[in-house]
Design a protein around this motif. Structure first.
Motif, PDB file in Angstrom:
ATOM      1  N   TRP A   1       0.829  -1.206   0.000  1.00 52.64           N
ATOM      2  CA  TRP A   1       0.000   0.000   0.000  1.00 52.64           C
ATOM      3  C   TRP A   1       0.862   1.254   0.000  1.00 52.64           C
TER       4      TRP A   1
ATOM      5  N   PHE B   1      -7.520   2.745  -4.222  1.00 54.31           N
ATOM      6  CA  PHE B   1      -7.715   1.608  -3.321  1.00 54.31           C
ATOM      7  C   PHE B   1      -8.307   0.405  -4.064  1.00 54.31           C
ATOM      8  N   LEU B   2      -9.329   0.646  -4.875  1.00 54.89           N
ATOM      9  CA  LEU B   2      -9.985  -0.460  -5.584  1.00 54.89           C
ATOM     10  C   LEU B   2      -9.056  -1.104  -6.607  1.00 54.89           C
TER      11      LEU B   2
ATOM     12  N   LYS C   1      -6.555  -3.164  -4.793  1.00 52.92           N
ATOM     13  CA  LYS C   1      -7.140  -4.386  -4.234  1.00 52.92           C
ATOM     14  C   LYS C   1      -7.515  -5.384  -5.325  1.00 52.92           C
TER      15      LYS C   1
ATOM     16  N   ILE D   1      -3.472  -6.672  -3.948  1.00 53.21           N
ATOM     17  CA  ILE D   1      -2.835  -6.455  -2.644  1.00 53.21           C
ATOM     18  C   ILE D   1      -3.673  -7.114  -1.551  1.00 53.21           C
ATOM     19  N   THR D   2      -3.020  -7.925  -0.767  1.00 48.80           N
ATOM     20  CA  THR D   2      -3.707  -8.640   0.318  1.00 48.80           C
ATOM     21  C   THR D   2      -3.280  -8.147   1.693  1.00 48.80           C
TER      22      THR D   2
ATOM     23  N   LEU E   1      -4.810  -2.798   5.028  1.00 48.59           N
ATOM     24  CA  LEU E   1      -4.814  -1.399   4.609  1.00 48.59           C
ATOM     25  C   LEU E   1      -4.496  -0.496   5.800  1.00 48.59           C
TER      26      LEU E   1
END
Length: 249
Positions: A51, A124-125, A128, A133-134, A137
């Motif tokens: 992130w 962000f979307l 993800k 990305i796992t 956040l």
């Protein structure tokens, strides 16, 4: 604040392609954020720094795209008053130049709020769903970054409302927007004290993440400095627009 004046400003936006400019700003920042993650050979969607890579991209994308596009947004919205003798027409309706400037700032500020939220949500979307990305956040840090960026955007917006209203030739306002990109970007590599010298320099104080060596790490946000900027800018904007009213009188 004259509510009807704000409503009128939203009505004017229908013919000014405000949505196109907003989409351009959202796409530009999102693209830069994803690019920073893709070109990073050490990018790992399972890593806690995943992130941070997107936040670092946004921290660079905002100062690259925002100054000019905000200048364009305001310039188009204020130029119609210059070309259509709108200042006089609004004054006859009881809306003084200062009140009109404040109405324009309020209406455009709502648009900038929506753009800033859309930028953060889209990054962000995409992080993800597309980057996969796992990692957890960093919600608080990301929210703080969004608030700081919004604050700086609104200050720059207010500055351009004043410039565009005062100077009829909108090339001047656009030139200021282009020049504003320089301190916005260059301040990221300068001492912190230098970033305080211009409103655009505060984009550097709102950086959420950056490289330190080969790693991307979160950076502390300069909440006190940005809060002070907002207070000073709000006071100056009110004083200047109030003088517009007095000059008209």
């Amino acid at each position: 604040m004259n509510t009807q004046a704000v409503v009128n400003e939203f009505a004017k936006m229908k013919h000014l392609r405000v949505g196109v400019i907003g989409v351009a700003l959202v796409v530009a920042v999102t693209g830069m954020s994803l690019f920073s993650a893709v070109v990073n050979p050490d990018f790992d969607p399972d890593s806690t720094s995943a992130w941070n890579a997107l936040l670092a991209g946004m921290s660079l994308g905002m100062p690259l795209a925002s100054p000019l596009l905000l200048a364009v947004l305001v310039s188009r919205h204020v130029d119609i008053e210059h070309t259509g003798n709108g200042w006089l027409l609004q004054a006859t309706a009881g809306i003084t130049p200062g009140s009109l400037c404040r109405a324009k700032f309020t209406a455009l500020g709502i648009v900038v709020l929506a753009i800033t939220l859309a930028q953060n949500l889209l990054v962000f979307l995409t992080g993800k769903l597309l980057a996969g990305i796992t990692a957890p956040l960093p919600t608080a840090h990301w929210a703080g970054f969004a608030v700081c960026i919004l604050a700086v955007n609104l200050v720059v917006l207010a500055l351009h409302v004043v410039i565009s209203a005062k100077v009829e030739n909108q090339l001047v306002a656009l030139g200021v927007g282009v020049l504003g990109t320089l301190p916005a970007v260059l301040s990221q590599g300068l001492p912190v004290a230098m970033a305080h010298l211009t409103p655009w320099g505060y984009y550097a104080l709102a950086r959420a993440a950056d490289y330190q060596g080969e790693a991307i790490v979160p950076l502390p946000l300069s909440y006190p400095s940005i809060a002070a900027l907002v207070v000073v800018a709000a006071a100056l904007f009110w004083i200047i627009t109030d003088r517009f009213d007095r000059q008209e009188a």
